[in-house]
Enzyme design. Structure first.
Site, PDB file in Angstrom:
ATOM      1  CE  LYS A  22      -3.068  -1.859  11.099  1.00 45.90           C
ATOM      2  NZ  LYS A  22      -2.193  -0.823  10.521  1.00 45.90           N
ATOM      3  CB  ILE A  34      -0.956  -0.035   1.212  1.00 44.62           C
ATOM      4  CG1 ILE A  34      -2.016  -1.131   0.997  1.00 44.62           C
ATOM      5  CG2 ILE A  34      -1.595   1.326   1.457  1.00 44.62           C
ATOM      6  CD1 ILE A  34      -2.868  -1.449   2.209  1.00 44.62           C
ATOM      7  CG  ASP A  64      12.545   0.901  13.407  1.00 45.65           C
ATOM      8  OD1 ASP A  64      11.300   0.989  13.482  1.00 45.65           O
ATOM      9  OD2 ASP A  64      13.204   0.055  14.039  1.00 45.65           O
ATOM     10  N   PRO A  86       2.217  -8.198  -0.093  1.00 49.17           N
ATOM     11  CG  PRO A  86       4.475  -7.795  -0.591  1.00 49.17           C
ATOM     12  CD  PRO A  86       3.108  -7.182  -0.716  1.00 49.17           C
ATOM     13  CE1 TYR A  92      -2.358  -5.359  11.103  1.00 46.69           C
ATOM     14  CE2 TYR A  92      -4.633  -6.049  10.822  1.00 46.69           C
ATOM     15  CZ  TYR A  92      -3.519  -5.376  10.353  1.00 46.69           C
ATOM     16  OH  TYR A  92      -3.570  -4.718   9.142  1.00 46.69           O
TER      17      TYR A  92
HETATM   18  N1  LIG Z   1      -2.802  -5.774   2.898  1.00 42.83           N
HETATM   19  C1  LIG Z   1      -3.930  -5.767   3.552  1.00 42.83           C
HETATM   20  O1  LIG Z   1      -4.822  -6.590   3.303  1.00 42.83           O
HETATM   21  C2  LIG Z   1      -4.170  -4.728   4.618  1.00 42.83           C
HETATM   22  C3  LIG Z   1      -5.463  -4.642   5.159  1.00 42.83           C
HETATM   23  C4  LIG Z   1      -5.725  -3.697   6.130  1.00 42.83           C
HETATM   24  C5  LIG Z   1      -4.713  -2.856   6.569  1.00 42.83           C
HETATM   25  N2  LIG Z   1      -3.457  -2.969   6.036  1.00 42.83           N
HETATM   26  C6  LIG Z   1      -2.445  -2.056   6.553  1.00 42.83           C
HETATM   27  O2  LIG Z   1      -1.855  -1.348   5.485  1.00 42.83           O
HETATM   28  C7  LIG Z   1      -0.503  -1.004   5.827  1.00 42.83           C
HETATM   29  C8  LIG Z   1       0.431  -1.468   4.715  1.00 42.83           C
HETATM   30  O3  LIG Z   1       0.326  -2.876   4.623  1.00 42.83           O
HETATM   31  P1  LIG Z   1       0.780  -3.700   3.331  1.00 42.83           P
HETATM   32  O4  LIG Z   1      -0.259  -4.685   3.088  1.00 42.83           O
HETATM   33  O5  LIG Z   1       1.201  -2.765   2.279  1.00 42.83           O
HETATM   34  O6  LIG Z   1       2.037  -4.473   3.968  1.00 42.83           O
HETATM   35  P2  LIG Z   1       3.486  -4.813   3.378  1.00 42.83           P
HETATM   36  O7  LIG Z   1       4.052  -5.809   4.320  1.00 42.83           O
HETATM   37  O8  LIG Z   1       3.386  -5.121   1.948  1.00 42.83           O
HETATM   38  O9  LIG Z   1       4.258  -3.423   3.545  1.00 42.83           O
HETATM   39  C9  LIG Z   1       4.544  -2.899   4.817  1.00 42.83           C
HETATM   40  C10 LIG Z   1       5.851  -2.134   4.734  1.00 42.83           C
HETATM   41  O10 LIG Z   1       6.111  -1.602   6.051  1.00 42.83           O
HETATM   42  C11 LIG Z   1       7.491  -1.753   6.308  1.00 42.83           C
HETATM   43  N3  LIG Z   1       7.752  -1.786   7.754  1.00 42.83           N
HETATM   44  C12 LIG Z   1       7.462  -2.779   8.633  1.00 42.83           C
HETATM   45  N4  LIG Z   1       7.928  -2.456   9.855  1.00 42.83           N
HETATM   46  C13 LIG Z   1       8.506  -1.226   9.744  1.00 42.83           C
HETATM   47  C14 LIG Z   1       9.164  -0.362  10.660  1.00 42.83           C
HETATM   48  N5  LIG Z   1       9.352  -0.691  11.960  1.00 42.83           N
HETATM   49  N6  LIG Z   1       9.638   0.824  10.217  1.00 42.83           N
HETATM   50  C15 LIG Z   1       9.488   1.179   8.898  1.00 42.83           C
HETATM   51  N7  LIG Z   1       8.895   0.387   7.989  1.00 42.83           N
HETATM   52  C16 LIG Z   1       8.397  -0.806   8.411  1.00 42.83           C
HETATM   53  C17 LIG Z   1       7.874  -3.076   5.632  1.00 42.83           C
HETATM   54  O11 LIG Z   1       9.278  -3.160   5.400  1.00 42.83           O
HETATM   55  C18 LIG Z   1       7.052  -3.013   4.357  1.00 42.83           C
HETATM   56  O12 LIG Z   1       7.784  -2.417   3.295  1.00 42.83           O
HETATM   57  C19 LIG Z   1      -0.232  -1.669   7.184  1.00 42.83           C
HETATM   58  O13 LIG Z   1      -0.425  -0.729   8.211  1.00 42.83           O
HETATM   59  C20 LIG Z   1      -1.297  -2.746   7.255  1.00 42.83           C
HETATM   60  O14 LIG Z   1      -1.600  -3.088   8.576  1.00 42.83           O
HETATM   61  C21 LIG Z   1      -3.172  -3.885   5.067  1.00 42.83           C
END
Ligand SMILES: NC(=O)c1ccc[n+]([C@@H]2O[C@H](COP(=O)([O-])OP(=O)(O)OC[C@H]3O[C@@H](n4cnc5c(N)ncnc54)[C@H](O)[C@@H]3O)[C@@H](O)[C@H]2O)c1
Length: 262
Positions: free
Chosen positions: A160, A22, A64, A194, A156
């Site tokens: 949220k 995202i 981070d 991912p 989780y």
């Molecule tokens: N994919 C879904 O279905 C979904 C649904 C609801 C909410 N979300 C939320 O959307 C957001 C993005 O999720 P996504 O699906 O793109 O996940 P993703 O795992 O593809 O990407 C998350 C990114 O965050 C980075 N990250 C993790 N820990 C970190 C830290 N301590 N400092 C800096 N960067 C860090 C990772 O390296 C990764 O690049 C998250 O907050 C997730 O909870 C995702």
């Protein structure tokens, strides 16, 4: 190829978690719509790769999001290079697919550090950076699990819900300071990233089935519109970041394809 309409032309944006999913889509679309975008991620190579793919409007920084001092460094650099910060999209996050009994205190704290403390630190740092101009937009990526309880995601879900309510309180604070700094949350459902892929693998493993196809098919039916794309959320980030949403603050934008368990 889409040339963009300049929805956020001239604005300066910071996107966390921009190396994947995202965050990557949000950074790409903000840049396509005219913003200069700082992409941060704990995975420096991933942030760099996304920035390279976007081109000259993008700059990558390793960050981070749990680190308080790091936020001052990142926002300080943006202010010194650009003189302003207009947009923060807090996209970094982690998911822990674990039930209550299986969740250690350490696990719980870890999820809260990455998903909640980071949002507090980032929102505070961005508001400080935005205060001189009294305007800006902060977008916190929560989840539809802020509203829907899921027994396999105890920490989780709690994290949220905390992001959502923190967002409302921060929005009120900014409005009551007589600013146009807006703070909103987006609540995605299942989005093809991912993170979702790891969840599917985890759930299949918990069911003792190394074949993920059954879980994948099930997840596909959780919402009538199936699984969403990162761009489905990225466009919502662009909308909330733009001047087309001037009256929108303290709100939660649910984008979950009509997820059926409400
Ligand atoms: N994919 C879904 O279905 C979904 C649904 C609801 C909410 N979300 C939320 O959307 C957001 C993005 O999720 P996504 O699906 O793109 O996940 P993703 O795992 O593809 O990407 C998350 C990114 O965050 C980075 N990250 C993790 N820990 C970190 C830290 N301590 N400092 C800096 N960067 C860090 C990772 O390296 C990764 O690049 C998250 O907050 C997730 O909870 C995702």
């Amino acid at each position: 190829m889409y040339a963009g309409r300049g929805w956020v032309e001239g604005k300066i944006a910071l996107v966390t978690g921009a190396g994947s999913g995202i965050g990557r889509a949000a950074a790409r679309l903000l840049a396509a719509e005219g913003a200069t975008v700082y992409l941060t991620d704990i995975d420096a190579d991933a942030a760099e790769a996304t920035a390279d793919a976007i081109g000259p409007a993008a700059r990558a920084i390793r960050q981070d999001v749990r680190d308080e001092a790091g936020w001052e460094i990142v926002t300080g650099r943006i202010l010194s290079e650009q003189g302003q910060l207009d947009i923060l999209a807090n996209c970094a996050g982690i998911q822990l697919t674990r039930g209550l009994i299986e969740t250690s205190l350490e696990d719980f704290r870890h999820v809260f550090q990455v998903n909640v403390e980071s949002v507090f630190l980032g929102t505070r740092a961005a508001v400080k950076a935005m205060l001189p101009r009294k305007s800006g937009s902060i977008i916190n990526i929560a989840s539809n699990f802020a509203n829907i309880a899921d027994g396999l995601n105890t920490a989780y879900c709690a994290s949220k819900a905390a992001v959502a309510h923190f967002t409302r309180a921060a929005a009120l604070d900014c409005a009551q300071r007589n600013t146009r700094i807006r703070v909103n949350s987006i609540h995605p459902g299942c989005i093809n990233t991912p993170m979702l892929e790891r969840e599917i693998v985890d759930v299949a493993a918990k069911r003792g089935d190394p074949d993920t196809s059954a879980v994948r098919a099930e997840w596909q039916t959780l919402a009538p519109l199936g699984i969403g794309s990162p761009e489905d959320i990225g466009w919502a980030v662009v909308y909330l970041a733009s001047d087309r949403s001037p009256y929108t603050t303290g709100s939660e934008l649910v984008i979950d394809g009509g997820h059926i368990i409400r």
